[in-house]
Design an enzyme around this catalytic site. Structure first.
Site, PDB file in Angstrom:
ATOM      1  N   ALA A  84      -7.244  21.846  23.170  1.00 31.19           N
ATOM      2  CA  ALA A  84      -7.619  23.221  23.622  1.00 31.19           C
ATOM      3  C   ALA A  84      -9.151  23.396  24.178  1.00 31.19           C
ATOM      4  CB  ALA A  84      -7.427  24.159  22.426  1.00 31.19           C
TER       5      ALA A  84
ATOM      6  N   ALA B 108     -16.487  27.459  21.379  1.00 27.32           N
ATOM      7  CA  ALA B 108     -15.336  26.380  21.239  1.00 27.32           C
ATOM      8  C   ALA B 108     -13.824  27.304  21.152  1.00 27.32           C
ATOM      9  CB  ALA B 108     -15.478  25.697  19.663  1.00 27.32           C
ATOM     10  N   ASN B 109     -12.895  26.502  20.879  1.00 25.03           N
ATOM     11  CA  ASN B 109     -11.695  27.070  20.474  1.00 25.03           C
ATOM     12  C   ASN B 109     -11.203  26.755  19.215  1.00 25.03           C
ATOM     13  OD1 ASN B 109     -10.872  28.297  23.087  1.00 25.03           O
ATOM     14  ND2 ASN B 109     -10.382  26.471  24.005  1.00 25.03           N
ATOM     15  N   ARG B 110     -10.108  27.343  18.650  1.00 29.20           N
ATOM     16  CA  ARG B 110      -9.763  27.161  17.137  1.00 29.20           C
ATOM     17  C   ARG B 110      -8.860  25.930  16.973  1.00 29.20           C
ATOM     18  NH1 ARG B 110     -11.392  31.818  14.323  1.00 29.20           N
ATOM     19  NH2 ARG B 110     -11.986  33.429  15.644  1.00 29.20           N
ATOM     20  N   SER B 111      -8.755  25.277  17.938  1.00 27.80           N
ATOM     21  CA  SER B 111      -7.782  24.086  17.649  1.00 27.80           C
ATOM     22  C   SER B 111      -8.148  23.161  16.532  1.00 27.80           C
ATOM     23  CB  SER B 111      -7.529  23.106  18.941  1.00 27.80           C
ATOM     24  OG  SER B 111      -6.842  22.113  18.830  1.00 27.80           O
TER      25      SER B 111
END
Length: 427
Positions: free
Chosen positions: A299, A233-236
């Protein structure tokens, strides 16, 4: 070229509060954006800034006196209040708010406000106890009923020692964002008018600048499963995308929000579709079309594992499990390159850690979208934070905005897009 020859103009009424000094920066920033400001400075306002300072920045004389024979002969207070696109009161003191709410007209500022046929935006500024006083709350409720627009106030330390709370005037960039959104709304409905005994329109009376538009927004991260308990995942946080969806709805659009996994409530008045993976998000986006504006804030994870493990992968002391990666679908490019049913405006976001503008310019050309909103997420606290510093990158150039709350970035971006989007009749 005189200030009033600009394509857009406001009448700025500067009230008597310590925040009046911010109006000097406001006038300068408005001029930079091609918005002319004709100014009325109240008697109390002159205790904080001078007519000379205001007129020097505005590029023409500052009006101060209702009974000035020279000013009335040149341009009367009635014409002054109508030869503009929008009236802005900043700072809007408790006294000015009370006069507006009760229809008083005993000086140039209050008379112009009562005589206008244009929309009014106020930026309240006062001591927290004055802001929270029942009389001020009643007056604000009346102004809201009358259709007056409001930006702020913010919370924070006051000029009085030891005082803190709601009552700080909104910062100039926040006020400019509200002005641009209000001006976009007027452009969407140029025939708006009120009668002699009429009232300023409420939001229900006047279509917003995005009325008749379907706006599609993606938000948050995507989760790409490795096994039933792990994912890429991304940190959005989704805060910026959700704020944009809410701002578009407030501007009158029908909004579809396609959201990855976030810990945020669904915005009111928005149709929200919840997804997990990039492939899920692309399917939901395509199902939501047609749309006139598509804003890809999410993201999206660039990669996923080639084969998702059906059971939790175990550490058994042996070799590390192989994780072969494959590319996820490029949602932004897929929609931007559509030959059938492409939205009128396709906007991408570029979260970068270095060479922010250069990378965004390359992404703009590579993806085929109309505009990229670029920001620096390298150690700035943007991911998960409440503020953002963005650059609007188009084939024509780059427009850099100051650091703003994500809600203000959203409002300002929506106002910008409302001016670019082809106008459509309200549903």
């Amino acid at each position: 070229m005189s200030a009033l020859s600009a394509s857009r103009s406001i009448l700025l009424i500067i009230g008597g509060g310590i925040a009046a000094y911010k109006c000097l920066e406001l006038i300068r920033r408005l001029k930079d954006r091609g918005i002319a400001a004709r100014c009325i400075l109240t008697k109390a306002g002159q205790e904080f800034v001078t007519p000379l300072a205001v007129s020097s920045l505005a590029g023409e004389r500052c009006f101060t006196d209702l009974f000035s024979l020279t000013d009335e002969a040149d341009i009367g207070h009635i014409a002054l209040s109508r030869s503009t696109d929008l009236l802005v009161v900043a700072p809007a003191t408790a006294d000015l708010i009370a006069k507006m709410a009760n229809g008083l007209a005993n000086d140039l500022a209050s008379t112009a406000l009562l005589a206008t046929d244009k929309r009014v935006l106020i930026a309240p500024a006062m001591n927290p106890r004055m802001w929270q006083h029942p009389a001020t709350r009643r007056n604000m409720a009346q102004l809201e009923k009358d259709g007056v627009l409001v930006v702020g106030p913010n919370s924070g330390a006051m000029a009085e020692r030891g005082e803190s709370g709601p009552g700080r005037m909104a910062e100039p960039p926040e006020i400019i964002a509200a002005i641009e959104l209000a001006l976009a709304g007027e452009a969407a409905n140029p025939q708006r008018a009120i009668g002699f005994l009429g009232r300023l329109p409420s939001a229900a009376d006047t279509p917003g600048p995005l009325a008749g538009q379907h706006v599609l927004v993606t938000s948050g991260p995507t989760h790409e499963a490795i096994d039933p308990v792990r994912y890429i995942a991304n940190r959005s946080s989704g805060k910026q995308g959700h704020a944009i969806a809410a701002a578009a709805a407030a501007a009158g659009a029908r909004v579809t929000l396609v959201s990855g996994p976030v810990a945020l409530p669904d915005p009111e008045g928005v149709e929200t579709v919840h997804v997990e993976s990039a492939r899920d998000m692309l399917a939901a986006v395509e199902a939501a079309l047609p749309a006139q504006i598509a804003i890809f804030t999410a993201a999206v994870a660039d990669w996923r594992v080639a084969t998702e493990a059906p059971e939790k992968m175990k550490k058994d002391g042996g070799a590390l499990p192989p994780l072969a990666l494959v590319e996820n679908p490029d949602i932004l490019a897929t929609i931007a390159r559509r030959t059938d049913g492409r939205p009128d405006l396709v906007i991408g976001f570029a979260a970068e850690t270095e060479n922010v503008v250069a990378h965004a310019q390359a992404k703009l050309a590579r993806k085929g979208c109309d505009l990229i909103v670029a920001n620096d997420v390298g150690g700035t606290g943007v991911m998960g934070g409440d503020a953002n510093t963005v650059h609007l990158v188009t084939p024509e150039g780059v427009e850099s905005w100051p650091t703003l709350a994500k809600s203000e970035v959203a409002t300002r971006l929506v106002g910008h897009l409302a001016r670019l989007a082809p106008k459509r009749p309200a549903a």
